[in-house]
Design an enzyme around this catalytic site. Structure first.
Site, PDB file in Angstrom:
ATOM      1  N   ASP A   1      -1.002   7.005  46.711  1.00 24.18           N
ATOM      2  CA  ASP A   1      -1.561   7.597  47.926  1.00 24.18           C
ATOM      3  C   ASP A   1      -2.865   8.324  47.628  1.00 24.18           C
ATOM      4  O   ASP A   1      -3.246   8.504  46.465  1.00 24.18           O
ATOM      5  CB  ASP A   1      -0.546   8.557  48.574  1.00 24.18           C
ATOM      6  CG  ASP A   1       0.234   9.376  47.536  1.00 24.18           C
ATOM      7  OD1 ASP A   1      -0.295   9.579  46.423  1.00 24.18           O
ATOM      8  OD2 ASP A   1       1.354   9.780  47.823  1.00 24.18           O
TER       9      ASP A   1
ATOM     10  N   ASN B   1      11.227  17.428  50.836  1.00 24.03           N
ATOM     11  CA  ASN B   1      11.754  16.896  52.099  1.00 24.03           C
ATOM     12  C   ASN B   1      12.181  15.427  51.962  1.00 24.03           C
ATOM     13  O   ASN B   1      12.433  14.761  52.961  1.00 24.03           O
ATOM     14  CB  ASN B   1      10.725  17.045  53.226  1.00 24.03           C
ATOM     15  CG  ASN B   1       9.473  16.196  52.996  1.00 24.03           C
ATOM     16  OD1 ASN B   1       9.362  15.510  51.973  1.00 24.03           O
ATOM     17  ND2 ASN B   1       8.541  16.235  53.932  1.00 24.03           N
TER      18      ASN B   1
ATOM     19  N   HIS C   1      10.379  12.911  50.723  1.00 22.82           N
ATOM     20  CA  HIS C   1       9.349  11.865  50.812  1.00 22.82           C
ATOM     21  C   HIS C   1       9.096  11.211  49.451  1.00 22.82           C
ATOM     22  O   HIS C   1       9.302  11.811  48.407  1.00 22.82           O
ATOM     23  CB  HIS C   1       8.049  12.385  51.459  1.00 22.82           C
ATOM     24  CG  HIS C   1       7.208  13.271  50.602  1.00 22.82           C
ATOM     25  ND1 HIS C   1       6.394  14.262  51.123  1.00 22.82           N
ATOM     26  CD2 HIS C   1       7.021  13.348  49.256  1.00 22.82           C
ATOM     27  CE1 HIS C   1       5.761  14.866  50.139  1.00 22.82           C
ATOM     28  NE2 HIS C   1       6.124  14.333  49.008  1.00 22.82           N
TER      29      HIS C   1
ATOM     30  N   GLU D   1       6.603  10.499  54.941  1.00 21.42           N
ATOM     31  CA  GLU D   1       7.348  11.668  55.379  1.00 21.42           C
ATOM     32  C   GLU D   1       8.591  11.224  56.165  1.00 21.42           C
ATOM     33  O   GLU D   1       8.693  10.054  56.557  1.00 21.42           O
ATOM     34  CB  GLU D   1       6.441  12.539  56.265  1.00 21.42           C
ATOM     35  CG  GLU D   1       5.141  12.996  55.578  1.00 21.42           C
ATOM     36  CD  GLU D   1       5.356  14.072  54.501  1.00 21.42           C
ATOM     37  OE1 GLU D   1       6.480  14.201  53.973  1.00 21.42           O
ATOM     38  OE2 GLU D   1       4.376  14.771  54.179  1.00 21.42           O
TER      39      GLU D   1
HETATM   40  C1  F6R Z   1       2.190  11.901  44.821  1.00 20.73           C
HETATM   41  C2  F6R Z   1       3.247  11.549  45.752  1.00 20.73           C
HETATM   42  C3  F6R Z   1       4.288  12.516  46.208  1.00 20.73           C
HETATM   43  C4  F6R Z   1       4.805  13.435  45.124  1.00 20.73           C
HETATM   44  C5  F6R Z   1       5.784  14.432  45.710  1.00 20.73           C
HETATM   45  C6  F6R Z   1       6.302  15.395  44.680  1.00 20.73           C
HETATM   46  O1  F6R Z   1       1.414  10.757  44.555  1.00 20.73           O
HETATM   47  O2  F6R Z   1       3.250  10.464  46.165  1.00 20.73           O
HETATM   48  O3  F6R Z   1       5.374  11.805  46.745  1.00 20.73           O
HETATM   49  O4  F6R Z   1       5.413  12.678  44.123  1.00 20.73           O
HETATM   50  O5  F6R Z   1       5.149  15.154  46.724  1.00 20.73           O
HETATM   51  O6  F6R Z   1       5.259  16.209  44.273  1.00 20.73           O
HETATM   52  P1  F6R Z   1       5.370  17.091  42.966  1.00 20.73           P
HETATM   53  O7  F6R Z   1       5.619  16.152  41.859  1.00 20.73           O
HETATM   54  O8  F6R Z   1       4.044  17.773  42.826  1.00 20.73           O
HETATM   55  O9  F6R Z   1       6.514  18.015  43.195  1.00 20.73           O
END
Ligand code: F6R
Length: 260
Positions: A67, A136, A138, A143
């Site tokens: 992303d 959450n 995702h 989301e």
């Molecule tokens: C990042 C992504 C997100 C993160 C998720 C967890 O490329 O796609 O899904 O993996 O938000 O974030 P962290 O690892 O910072 O807790």
């Protein structure tokens, strides 16, 4: 899915790096799906260590980010293009020309999303997709209520995600409202999924993804649909799993031929 519960973050990094290294050993030109955020940092560090030690060569692989934020100025240090260039491409010895990130600055974001899908397909698809999980539930920036069939597209970040990611920005208001993210359908197209999670803040999301119902309210539950998904978590992220003993037993008795 395979659930591997390990003592701490270092063990998670080592075992996840083993999986990636195994894929690249079998296919030096492998296509890696690259997550950003905190979760994969240890995995990248372990891979970089192996590259520096001459144990692993990643110069032939391609990479596709999950992303990218929309609307950050070019070169913004928290754009995922900048994060990957700084923390992944260089340290892992990847070829920068083969590391792809959705174009969050494109005038036509819909076309940029379509181009990204085509680039993944042209590369032959992703061999192993590294994933973190949001509190959450995702994955990527899909989301809650994201379609299981979704492809790369524009998404609005959930308030919880913007709050969680505010730590990377000078102020919470600076966190972009939108992103381009691979869809759940795109992610499920990878030949192997490898989700890592550490810490108690992820425990609820991990349990919902692994043991909860298949529901778009927990986008990571989509992993249940994948024939080859591995979830590697530390003790703290595993505390809400009800079948903990079973996962431990399965891993302890994993046949040698199934290991990376
Ligand atoms: C990042 C992504 C997100 C993160 C998720 C967890 O490329 O796609 O899904 O993996 O938000 O974030 P962290 O690892 O910072 O807790």
């Amino acid at each position: 899915m395979e659930v591997i519960v390990l003592l701490g973050p270092d063990d998670v990094a080592r075992v996840a790096a083993d999986v990636v290294a195994g894929v690249v050993r079998r296919r030096p030109g492998a296509v890696l799906g690259l997550a950003t955020g905190s979760s994969p940092v240890g995995v990248y560090a372990e891979l970089a260590r192996r590259v520096a030690a001459g144990e692993l060569d990643l110069s032939g692989v391609s990479g596709f980010a999950l992303d990218e934020y929309v609307g950050l100025p070019a070169g913004h240090p928290e754009s995922y293009a900048a994060v990957l260039a700084r923390d992944v491409t260089g340290p892992l010895g990847l070829d920068p020309a083969r590391v792809h990130v959705p174009d969050g600055r494109a005038a036509d974001l819909e076309a940029a999303a379509e181009d990204y899908e085509q680039a993944i397909a042209a590369a032959g698809g992703v061999d192993v997709q590294l994933l973190g999980i949001g509190a959450n539930g995702h994955i990527g920036f899909n989301e809650p209520t994201s379609s299981f069939g979704s492809r790369t597209r524009l998404k609005t970040l959930a308030p919880r995600t913007r709050a969680d990611n505010a730590r990377f920005f000078a102020s919470p208001d600076e966190v972009p409202m939108h992103c381009l993210t691979q869809g759940l359908g795109t992610i499920l197209g990878a030949r192997r999924l490898l989700l890592v999670a550490q810490g108690s803040a992820k425990a609820e999301a991990v349990a919902a993804a692994v043991e909860g119902p298949l529901t778009s309210m927990c986008p990571a539950s989509a992993l249940q649909l994948h024939p080859r998904a591995t979830v590697v978590v530390d003790e703290a992220a595993a505390v809400r799993l009800t079948l903990l003993d079973h996962y431990r037993q399965v891993y302890a008795h994993k046949p040698a031929w199934q290991r990376p």
